[in-house]
Enzyme design. Structure first.
Site, PDB file in Angstrom:
ATOM      1  N   SER A 281      -4.862   3.057   4.970  1.00  0.00           N
ATOM      2  CA  SER A 281      -4.625   2.093   6.057  1.00  0.00           C
ATOM      3  C   SER A 281      -3.122   1.981   6.296  1.00  0.00           C
ATOM      4  O   SER A 281      -2.369   1.680   5.369  1.00  0.00           O
ATOM      5  CB  SER A 281      -5.191   0.718   5.699  1.00  0.00           C
TER       6      SER A 281
ATOM      7  N   GLU B 237       1.628  -1.159   5.747  1.00  0.00           N
ATOM      8  CA  GLU B 237       1.187  -1.177   4.357  1.00  0.00           C
ATOM      9  C   GLU B 237       1.803   0.012   3.634  1.00  0.00           C
ATOM     10  O   GLU B 237       2.105  -0.054   2.437  1.00  0.00           O
ATOM     11  CB  GLU B 237      -0.336  -1.101   4.301  1.00  0.00           C
TER      12      GLU B 237
ATOM     13  N   ARG C 147      -1.597  -7.419  -0.836  1.00  0.00           N
ATOM     14  CA  ARG C 147      -0.784  -6.207  -0.902  1.00  0.00           C
ATOM     15  C   ARG C 147       0.614  -6.464  -1.473  1.00  0.00           C
ATOM     16  O   ARG C 147       1.600  -5.875  -1.042  1.00  0.00           O
ATOM     17  CB  ARG C 147      -0.672  -5.541   0.481  1.00  0.00           C
TER      18      ARG C 147
END
Length: 298
Positions: free
Chosen positions: A223, A293, A173
């Site tokens: 998410s 995230e 990420r």
């Protein structure tokens, strides 16, 4: 600030402009206050000219794409919000070149029509190519890092840069673009020739799994948390008994605890308070730090 000069230039370049535009309509969370000026950029070739004036006028600039991984302040964003909407895609053999504004679903379908495999994992991810490269998006054991050849970006001063996959510093990420202030323009991907039926079967399977396990019927930013090493965020949150826990209009999904959803009229403050409660509860119970995230703006 006076935005007349920038608005007139943007309009002359063929861009669409919106003053005091609510950003809730431009994020998958359906949350966010107004931007002073939103400019939709659907022709990247003209972008340097616009950036030059924005820089000269010393006006704050925020860049977004499909808004699928963002949580925007209830007070909105000051300055110019540039929405990258150029969604052009070209195919040359096993190489696909996609503009930053192209949705991953369009890229996946282009690969399917071209008989190319390797991007099936992206089917159903509600983001754009730019955001996917920025985050090194991934799912079902696939990620951008596995298929990307290069990415082209532009600095706020108008300099065009192209980096190889290695130079993008893609990790979990993250990418080099999280460390600089550049705007992603496009990316090149190398895929593998394959039977269309097999590619479609994989895409359908991944999409079916998403529908079964994720709360796609509610606005969210996907998410909410990164996967902590050695754990799964959703499992930790569920073990803390937080499924269904809510703050205002924000709720921990009863379908998948790793998702914070907007049950209706949730504010940014609701979501941030709920996220903090989740983080505190998980840390107190397991000693695990959950990192978000989702990206905060404004």
């Amino acid at each position: 600030m006076n935005y007349i000069k920038i608005t007139l230039l943007a309009l002359s370049l063929g861009y669409r402009c919106y003053e005091n535009e609510p950003l809730s309509a431009r994020t998958s969370f359906k949350i966010g206050g107004p931007a002073d000026l939103v400019i939709e950029c659907d022709n990247l070739e003209k972008l340097p000219e616009l950036l030059a004036v924005i820089n000269k006028e010393n006006i704050p600039l925020t860049v977004i794409g499909n808004g699928s991984n963002l949580l925007i302040s209830d007070d909105g964003i000051r300055g110019v919000v540039l929405v990258i909407s150029d969604d052009s895609i070209t195919v040359d053999g096993d190489i696909i070149t996609a503009s930053a504004g192209a949705k991953l679903s369009k890229l996946c379908n282009t690969a399917l029509k071209s008989g190319l495999s390797g991007f099936e994992f992206g089917y159903g991810i509600p983001g754009s190519v730019g955001g996917a490269v920025y985050m090194n998006a991934g799912a079902y054991d696939g990620e951008i890092k596995q298929v990307i050849v290069s990415a082209t970006s532009i600095t706020r001063d108008g300099e065009i840069k192209t980096r190889t996959a290695e130079e993008l510093l893609l990790g979990y990420r993250t990418s080099v673009f999280k460390q600089n202030d550049e705007i992603i323009l496009s990316a090149k991907f190398k895929l593998i020739p394959a039977e269309k039926d097999g590619v479609k079967a994989k895409m359908d399977d991944y999409l079916s799994r998403r529908k079964d396990k994720q709360p796609l019927e509610f606005p969210s930013a996907g998410s909410t948390f990164k996967r902590p090493e050695g754990y799964f965020a959703g499992a930790l949150i569920e073990q803390c008994g937080l499924k269904g826990f809510s703050v205002g209009g924000a709720e921990v999904s009863t379908k998948h605890a790793g998702f914070v959803i907007n049950r209706g009229n949730a504010t940014c403050s609701d979501v941030k308070a709920l996220i903090k409660h989740i983080q505190d509860t998980v840390f107190n119970s397991f000693g695990v730090v959950l990192e978000t995230e989702v990206i905060y703006l404004g």
